[in-house]
Scaffold this motif. Structure first.
Motif, PDB file in Angstrom:
ATOM      1  N   ASN A 182     -19.354  -1.514 -37.189  1.00  0.00           N
ATOM      2  CA  ASN A 182     -19.858  -2.720 -36.538  1.00  0.00           C
ATOM      3  C   ASN A 182     -18.753  -3.328 -35.688  1.00  0.00           C
ATOM      4  O   ASN A 182     -17.608  -2.864 -35.732  1.00  0.00           O
ATOM      5  CB  ASN A 182     -20.437  -3.730 -37.534  1.00  0.00           C
ATOM      6  N   ARG A 183     -19.079  -4.370 -34.931  1.00  0.00           N
ATOM      7  CA  ARG A 183     -18.154  -4.890 -33.929  1.00  0.00           C
ATOM      8  C   ARG A 183     -17.696  -6.315 -34.230  1.00  0.00           C
ATOM      9  O   ARG A 183     -17.325  -7.051 -33.325  1.00  0.00           O
ATOM     10  CB  ARG A 183     -18.811  -4.849 -32.542  1.00  0.00           C
ATOM     11  N   SER A 184     -17.720  -6.694 -35.500  1.00  0.00           N
ATOM     12  CA  SER A 184     -17.274  -8.051 -35.828  1.00  0.00           C
ATOM     13  C   SER A 184     -16.725  -8.096 -37.247  1.00  0.00           C
ATOM     14  O   SER A 184     -17.039  -7.247 -38.084  1.00  0.00           O
ATOM     15  CB  SER A 184     -18.427  -9.050 -35.692  1.00  0.00           C
ATOM     16  N   PHE A 185     -15.888  -9.093 -37.495  1.00  0.00           N
ATOM     17  CA  PHE A 185     -15.441  -9.397 -38.852  1.00  0.00           C
ATOM     18  C   PHE A 185     -16.500 -10.276 -39.509  1.00  0.00           C
ATOM     19  O   PHE A 185     -16.960 -11.257 -38.919  1.00  0.00           O
ATOM     20  CB  PHE A 185     -14.116 -10.170 -38.836  1.00  0.00           C
ATOM     21  N   ARG A 186     -16.866  -9.945 -40.735  1.00  0.00           N
ATOM     22  CA  ARG A 186     -17.805 -10.771 -41.494  1.00  0.00           C
ATOM     23  C   ARG A 186     -17.007 -11.519 -42.560  1.00  0.00           C
ATOM     24  O   ARG A 186     -16.485 -10.927 -43.497  1.00  0.00           O
ATOM     25  CB  ARG A 186     -18.885  -9.882 -42.129  1.00  0.00           C
ATOM     26  N   LEU A 187     -16.923 -12.827 -42.390  1.00  0.00           N
ATOM     27  CA  LEU A 187     -16.056 -13.649 -43.228  1.00  0.00           C
ATOM     28  C   LEU A 187     -16.836 -14.725 -43.961  1.00  0.00           C
ATOM     29  O   LEU A 187     -17.760 -15.332 -43.415  1.00  0.00           O
ATOM     30  CB  LEU A 187     -14.985 -14.342 -42.380  1.00  0.00           C
ATOM     31  N   LEU A 188     -16.423 -14.967 -45.196  1.00  0.00           N
ATOM     32  CA  LEU A 188     -16.855 -16.146 -45.943  1.00  0.00           C
ATOM     33  C   LEU A 188     -15.602 -16.836 -46.459  1.00  0.00           C
ATOM     34  O   LEU A 188     -14.668 -16.168 -46.920  1.00  0.00           O
ATOM     35  CB  LEU A 188     -17.746 -15.764 -47.128  1.00  0.00           C
ATOM     36  N   GLN A 235     -12.326  -6.740 -30.626  1.00  0.00           N
ATOM     37  CA  GLN A 235     -12.243  -5.615 -29.694  1.00  0.00           C
ATOM     38  C   GLN A 235     -11.402  -4.489 -30.289  1.00  0.00           C
ATOM     39  O   GLN A 235     -10.686  -3.778 -29.582  1.00  0.00           O
ATOM     40  CB  GLN A 235     -11.659  -6.083 -28.360  1.00  0.00           C
ATOM     41  N   ILE A 236     -11.518  -4.319 -31.592  1.00  0.00           N
ATOM     42  CA  ILE A 236     -10.734  -3.313 -32.296  1.00  0.00           C
ATOM     43  C   ILE A 236     -11.488  -1.987 -32.309  1.00  0.00           C
ATOM     44  O   ILE A 236     -12.681  -1.956 -32.604  1.00  0.00           O
ATOM     45  CB  ILE A 236     -10.454  -3.772 -33.742  1.00  0.00           C
ATOM     46  N   PRO A 237     -10.822  -0.883 -32.015  1.00  0.00           N
ATOM     47  CA  PRO A 237     -11.484   0.413 -32.149  1.00  0.00           C
ATOM     48  C   PRO A 237     -12.033   0.579 -33.567  1.00  0.00           C
ATOM     49  O   PRO A 237     -11.387   0.201 -34.543  1.00  0.00           O
ATOM     50  CB  PRO A 237     -10.355   1.413 -31.862  1.00  0.00           C
ATOM     51  N   SER A 238     -13.215   1.150 -33.659  1.00  0.00           N
ATOM     52  CA  SER A 238     -13.887   1.211 -34.965  1.00  0.00           C
ATOM     53  C   SER A 238     -13.271   2.220 -35.905  1.00  0.00           C
ATOM     54  O   SER A 238     -13.421   2.118 -37.115  1.00  0.00           O
ATOM     55  CB  SER A 238     -15.360   1.561 -34.757  1.00  0.00           C
TER      56      SER A 238
END
Length: 604
Positions: A564-570, A306-309
């Motif tokens: 975008n509205r998410s963290f993309r993690l590997l 929910q972080i401002p972009s």
């Protein structure tokens, strides 16, 4: 080990909001709206596992190079995580928008008239050499940061007029502006420096000597430009505090440096480091089809937040021609084909940014409200009339790559503004000078984004070129405003506040190191920024931010990109994490190495 300096550079901490701070007597924390979520006797944050196993280590990546372990000065390039060894008086929770809790400070009292803030320090708080952290250290930190530190600190604490040592464990700050409701919280986030250490070390110089600090991790090994290793402080003074339980679970952490993103991606796949936060949509979609992922050795996840972009964008340097011309800047908006790039380059992963406050309630909606008009009306004579008559919207295309109509619109705007095409080159008829400029980048990955934009500009007769430099050189050129156009991101925390001054206010336009990269000098912008800082309710804050949003957008200081509205993690499958993720981060410092994987962890 996410750095605090990211927040300071944005000057918008996640808990900051200009609203009443009421703390008539000493409390364990401050909340900007309503009550604190966690009472004085709370045991731990909800988004941690208080019984998380400890041990093992984690290797992370960094780009470019570094030559400095003092993150608080303008000189040099600071090493990854260097700021995280320092602690602050208070610390925000990551599942509240408006709250922070005592760290070095045991309690805090904000005067009813908002003209002072008083801290009582924890007597158990110590530096790594076991000497106590005192009120003298706190006042030394304030004076040092504001007189010798990065210019951002002078702006951040410009309305703090004094720091007084009441006794060895109590300190009072005097505040000059009682309407700056965010200021007590900003003071709570001041990094605390060791006075006795800097009596024998020059704070103003770059250094590769690990500094004296008080945090849970200490720098133990430095390979200049290549890696930095941190180890847990075994007798860390704050390990039993409720705000620290379930966090900092690994015994050691190392940052490995890579030349660029392409090299870093391949290094991750080879197992050279443990976790990757992927910000390149193409990489996320296509770069990780490798055996370790299919075998379950690597986990690939998206974590909503929910972080401002913020505003990632092509930024015009309005200090330079032709970008000092609003109509020229407006015309170039039509040369960026987001819809085609999103489809062809990003696999449809992004949403076009149409607000400086996208993904928040502070973004403009429809036509200006009555409250917004009241703020804008005093400047009506100098503002574009569109601000009152229409909603700002980015130009759109059909995604086919054919944008003839948009380019014709751009040509009409340029023609009216005094730019004509001669011999296939756009010429400023006022100066008879062909239009040319350079787009400065810090990563080769963005070249594929900038190249189609440049091709469209050439169809307008504009000679635009791309120059990619290493991150260190990019940082220095940005700090000194040595660019025509760059790609950068303006970020703030959950609530807009004092950081807006550093982004847009005229007083910051020519201050080296400020974040007013565009060089904005606009009286309406100045007034709206000041209205944000002085806002005393959510309603007045929303009116001020939405009005500012409109003014900035209709002056075309940037060409907005996407979000975008998410963290993309590997990450390599050696970690566990709490069942609840914080709203404002992906909570890396709450993760732990599984006991069965500790012995397989790389050694520091």
């Amino acid at each position: 080990m996410h750095g605090m300096f990211v927040k300071w550079m944005a000057m918008g901490m996640m808990f900051c909001v200009p609203a009443p701070v009421m703390a008539a007597t000493g409390t364990h924390g401050l909340s900007m709206f309503g009550e604190l979520k966690y009472p004085a006797n709370f045991s731990h944050f909800d988004y941690v596992n208080p019984h998380a196993p400890q041990g093992g280590g984690i290797v992370l990546d960094a780009l470019g190079s570094f030559d400095n372990l003092n993150p608080f000065i303008l000189k040099g390039s600071s090493g990854a995580g260097a700021d995280s060894v320092f602690e602050t008086l208070m610390e925000p929770s990551q599942d509240e928008v408006y709250s922070q809790y005592g760290l070095i400070a045991q309690s805090v009292t904000v005067a009813n008239d908002h003209r002072s803030i008083h801290f009582v320090l924890r007597k158990e708080a110590t530096w790594w050499d076991h000497s106590p952290i005192t009120a003298a250290d706190v006042c030394f930190s304030y004076l040092t940061l504001t007189t010798k530190g990065h210019p951002i600190f002078r702006n951040l604490y410009r309305e703090v007029t004094a720091c007084n040592v009441d006794n060895p464990h109590e300190v009072t700050f005097t505040l000059s502006n009682p309407t700056n409701r965010e200021l007590p919280l900003l003071v709570g986030q001041m990094p605390i420096l060791s006075k006795h250490y800097y009596q024998t070390h020059d704070f103003t110089k770059t250094t590769l000597e690990p500094p004296m600090a008080s945090g849970p991790y200490q720098i133990t090994k430095v390979e200049p430009g290549r890696s930095i290793t941190y180890k847990r402080v075994k007798d860390y003074w704050g390990r039993h505090l409720p705000i620290k339980r379930g966090r900092a679970n690994v015994d050691w952490l190392r940052y490995e440096y890579y030349r660029d993103t392409t090299v870093a991606v391949e290094a991750f796949k080879a197992g050279e480091y443990d976790l990757r936060l992927e910000n390149v949509a193409k990489n996320w979609a296509t770069a990780y089809d490798f055996p370790a992922l299919h075998q379950g050795k690597v986990i690939k996840i998206e974590i909503p937040h929910q972080i401002p972009s913020g505003m990632q964008s092509f930024v015009f340097n309005t200090r330079r021609s032709p970008f000092n011309n609003r109509e020229f800047r407006k015309a170039l908006q039509y040369a960026f084909d987001f819809e085609w790039e999103n489809k062809a380059l990003f696999h449809g992963a992004y949403t076009r940014t149409n607000s400086y406050f996208a993904n928040t309630v502070f973004a403009h909606e429809g036509l200006p409200s009555a409250a917004e008009v009241a703020l804008l009306k005093p400047f009506a004579a100098t503002l574009p009339k569109e601000i009152f008559e229409s909603e700002p919207m980015q130009p759109k295309t059909d995604g086919s790559g054919h944008i003839r109509d948009n380019l014709l619109m751009a040509r009409r705007i340029l023609d009216k503004a005094g730019y004509k095409v001669k011999d296939f080159k756009l010429v400023d008829m006022h100066t008879s000078t062909p239009v040319k400029f350079e787009i400065l980048l810090n990563s080769p990955n963005f070249e594929r984004v900038a190249a189609p934009f440049v091709a469209n500009l050439k169809r307008l007769g504009i000679d635009a070129t791309i120059r990619t430099v290493d991150p260190v050189q990019y940082q220095k050129r940005a700090e000194n405003f040595d660019f025509d156009m760059i790609v950068d991101t303006f970020r703030f925390g959950n609530i807009p506040g004092n950081e807006q001054m550093n982004f847009w206010h005229s007083s910051r336009a020519n201050v080296i190191g400020s974040r007013n990269l565009a060089g904005i000098q606009n009286k309406a912008v100045d007034a709206l920024v000041e209205a944000i800082i002085k806002a005393d309710s959510m309603e007045s804050l929303m009116a001020a931010t939405r009005a500012l949003d409109r003014v900035l957008l209709f002056h075309y200081y940037v060409i907005p990109n996407w979000y975008n509205r998410s963290f993309r993690l590997l990450y390599w499958n050696k970690f566990d994490r709490p069942a609840i993720a914080p709203k404002n981060d992906f909570g890396l410092d709450t993760w732990w190495v599984r006991p069965d994987a500790v012995n397989r962890s790389s050694q520091p």
